[in-house]
Scaffold this motif. Structure first.
Motif, PDB file in Angstrom:
ATOM      1  N   CYS A  60       0.854  -1.190   0.000  1.00  0.00           N
ATOM      2  CA  CYS A  60       0.000   0.000   0.000  1.00  0.00           C
ATOM      3  C   CYS A  60       0.889   1.239   0.000  1.00  0.00           C
ATOM      4  N   GLU A  61       0.299   2.321  -0.475  1.00  0.00           N
ATOM      5  CA  GLU A  61       0.993   3.610  -0.498  1.00  0.00           C
ATOM      6  C   GLU A  61      -0.064   4.704  -0.414  1.00  0.00           C
ATOM      7  N   ILE A  62       0.224   5.728   0.367  1.00  0.00           N
ATOM      8  CA  ILE A  62      -0.636   6.916   0.435  1.00  0.00           C
ATOM      9  C   ILE A  62       0.162   8.075  -0.135  1.00  0.00           C
ATOM     10  N   VAL A  63      -0.419   8.743  -1.149  1.00  0.00           N
ATOM     11  CA  VAL A  63       0.230   9.877  -1.803  1.00  0.00           C
ATOM     12  C   VAL A  63      -0.706  11.079  -1.675  1.00  0.00           C
ATOM     13  N   VAL A  64      -0.194  12.185  -1.135  1.00  0.00           N
ATOM     14  CA  VAL A  64      -0.985  13.403  -0.975  1.00  0.00           C
ATOM     15  C   VAL A  64      -0.382  14.489  -1.848  1.00  0.00           C
ATOM     16  N   ASP A  65      -1.152  14.959  -2.812  1.00  0.00           N
ATOM     17  CA  ASP A  65      -0.705  15.990  -3.750  1.00  0.00           C
ATOM     18  C   ASP A  65       0.683  15.680  -4.320  1.00  0.00           C
ATOM     19  N   GLY A  66       0.893  14.411  -4.683  1.00  0.00           N
ATOM     20  CA  GLY A  66       2.141  14.014  -5.328  1.00  0.00           C
ATOM     21  C   GLY A  66       3.262  13.605  -4.390  1.00  0.00           C
ATOM     22  N   THR A  67       3.079  13.724  -3.075  1.00  0.00           N
ATOM     23  CA  THR A  67       4.117  13.378  -2.109  1.00  0.00           C
ATOM     24  C   THR A  67       3.704  12.139  -1.318  1.00  0.00           C
ATOM     25  N   THR A  68       4.577  11.133  -1.278  1.00  0.00           N
ATOM     26  CA  THR A  68       4.276   9.917  -0.526  1.00  0.00           C
ATOM     27  C   THR A  68       4.292  10.206   0.970  1.00  0.00           C
ATOM     28  N   VAL A  69       3.201   9.830   1.631  1.00  0.00           N
ATOM     29  CA  VAL A  69       3.057  10.019   3.077  1.00  0.00           C
ATOM     30  C   VAL A  69       3.383   8.724   3.823  1.00  0.00           C
ATOM     31  N   SER A  70       3.024   7.583   3.218  1.00  0.00           N
ATOM     32  CA  SER A  70       3.256   6.293   3.869  1.00  0.00           C
ATOM     33  C   SER A  70       3.339   5.208   2.805  1.00  0.00           C
ATOM     34  N   ARG A  71       4.167   4.183   3.092  1.00  0.00           N
ATOM     35  CA  ARG A  71       4.313   3.047   2.169  1.00  0.00           C
ATOM     36  C   ARG A  71       4.654   1.821   3.002  1.00  0.00           C
ATOM     37  N   ASN A  72       4.064   0.676   2.632  1.00  0.00           N
ATOM     38  CA  ASN A  72       4.323  -0.547   3.377  1.00  0.00           C
ATOM     39  C   ASN A  72       3.998  -1.749   2.499  1.00  0.00           C
ATOM     40  N   SER A  73       4.542  -2.923   2.860  1.00  0.00           N
ATOM     41  CA  SER A  73       4.211  -4.152   2.142  1.00  0.00           C
ATOM     42  C   SER A  73       4.338  -5.328   3.102  1.00  0.00           C
ATOM     43  N   SER A  74       3.729  -6.436   2.698  1.00  0.00           N
ATOM     44  CA  SER A  74       3.767  -7.646   3.512  1.00  0.00           C
ATOM     45  C   SER A  74       3.661  -8.838   2.568  1.00  0.00           C
ATOM     46  N   GLU A  75       4.325  -9.940   2.919  1.00  0.00           N
ATOM     47  CA  GLU A  75       4.331 -11.101   2.035  1.00  0.00           C
ATOM     48  C   GLU A  75       3.905 -12.350   2.781  1.00  0.00           C
ATOM     49  N   GLY A  76       3.039 -13.137   2.130  1.00  0.00           N
ATOM     50  CA  GLY A  76       2.609 -14.412   2.698  1.00  0.00           C
ATOM     51  C   GLY A  76       1.110 -14.580   2.573  1.00  0.00           C
ATOM     52  N   GLU A  77       0.656 -15.736   3.014  1.00  0.00           N
ATOM     53  CA  GLU A  77      -0.767 -16.027   2.890  1.00  0.00           C
ATOM     54  C   GLU A  77      -1.583 -15.206   3.886  1.00  0.00           C
ATOM     55  N   TYR A  78      -2.579 -14.544   3.384  1.00  0.00           N
ATOM     56  CA  TYR A  78      -3.561 -13.784   4.150  1.00  0.00           C
ATOM     57  C   TYR A  78      -2.963 -12.672   5.024  1.00  0.00           C
ATOM     58  N   VAL A  79      -1.792 -12.177   4.654  1.00  0.00           N
ATOM     59  CA  VAL A  79      -1.141 -11.108   5.428  1.00  0.00           C
ATOM     60  C   VAL A  79      -1.835  -9.774   5.131  1.00  0.00           C
ATOM     61  N   ILE A  80      -1.544  -8.783   5.991  1.00  0.00           N
ATOM     62  CA  ILE A  80      -2.117  -7.438   5.841  1.00  0.00           C
ATOM     63  C   ILE A  80      -0.974  -6.429   5.749  1.00  0.00           C
ATOM     64  N   ALA A  81      -1.097  -5.502   4.794  1.00  0.00           N
ATOM     65  CA  ALA A  81      -0.213  -4.333   4.723  1.00  0.00           C
ATOM     66  C   ALA A  81      -1.062  -3.121   5.089  1.00  0.00           C
ATOM     67  N   SER A  82      -0.524  -2.261   5.925  1.00  0.00           N
ATOM     68  CA  SER A  82      -1.285  -1.066   6.328  1.00  0.00           C
ATOM     69  C   SER A  82      -0.418   0.170   6.197  1.00  0.00           C
ATOM     70  N   CYS A  83      -1.079   1.255   5.792  1.00  0.00           N
ATOM     71  CA  CYS A  83      -0.440   2.559   5.657  1.00  0.00           C
ATOM     72  C   CYS A  83      -1.352   3.590   6.304  1.00  0.00           C
ATOM     73  N   ASP A  84      -0.761   4.555   6.987  1.00  0.00           N
ATOM     74  CA  ASP A  84      -1.574   5.644   7.533  1.00  0.00           C
ATOM     75  C   ASP A  84      -0.724   6.888   7.718  1.00  0.00           C
ATOM     76  N   GLY A  85      -1.402   8.015   7.860  1.00  0.00           N
ATOM     77  CA  GLY A  85      -0.728   9.289   8.059  1.00  0.00           C
ATOM     78  C   GLY A  85      -1.728  10.415   8.113  1.00  0.00           C
ATOM     79  N   THR A  86      -1.227  11.603   8.394  1.00  0.00           N
ATOM     80  CA  THR A  86      -2.057  12.798   8.468  1.00  0.00           C
ATOM     81  C   THR A  86      -1.897  13.588   7.183  1.00  0.00           C
ATOM     82  N   VAL A  87      -3.005  14.051   6.644  1.00  0.00           N
ATOM     83  CA  VAL A  87      -2.987  14.858   5.420  1.00  0.00           C
ATOM     84  C   VAL A  87      -2.397  16.217   5.777  1.00  0.00           C
ATOM     85  N   PRO A  88      -1.262  16.586   5.142  1.00  0.00           N
ATOM     86  CA  PRO A  88      -0.628  17.883   5.472  1.00  0.00           C
ATOM     87  C   PRO A  88      -1.444  19.071   4.990  1.00  0.00           C
TER      88      PRO A  88
END
Length: 126
Positions: free
Chosen positions: A98-126
């Motif tokens: 997952c990746e969160i991009v605000v007005d062209g700038t990446t705020v958060s990025r994450n990944s996870s590998e495997g069966e039924y895993v979860i990737a989460s991204c969060d942040g505050t909108v500047p």
């Protein structure tokens, strides 16, 4: 000689050279603060082909089960808003990201590998 020194000091004071600090420069006008909405883009991907996605929008939470990956959604959100995305791998193998991009700038990025895993991204909108 005494009269000359007094006269010189009096002339200096009268002409503004009497130790007065210089006038401060005019202050710069601060740039206006942009309080308008920001474009928040949620990018979801990985090697998995299907995932369950949960995103935070300006009006609440949206969920999509068995979404085809990769996926991308965007929303307008005000500054200070909480931006969040979760993607769960809906398969027994592969990765999710997952990746969160605000007005062209990446705020958060994450990944996870495997069966039924979860990737989460969060942040505050500047």
């Amino acid at each position: 000689m005494r009269v000359t020194v007094i006269l010189a000091v009096a002339l200096a004071l009268a002409s503004g050279c009497g130790g007065q600090p210089p006038a401060p420069p005019p202050s710069a006008t601060p740039a206006p603060i942009d309080t308008g909405p920001r474009t928040v883009v949620y990018r979801i991907g990985g090697t998995a082909h299907v995932g369950d996605i949960t995103v935070q929008t300006a009006s609440g939470v949206e969920q999509t089960a068995d979404a085809l990956l990769p996926a991308e959604v965007s929303y307008e959100m005000p500054p200070g808003s909480f931006a969040s995305v979760f993607v769960q791998n809906a398969a027994a193998e592969g990765s999710v990201s997952c990746e969160i991009v605000v007005d062209g700038t990446t705020v958060s990025r994450n990944s996870s590998e495997g069966e039924y895993v979860i990737a989460s991204c969060d942040g505050t909108v500047p």
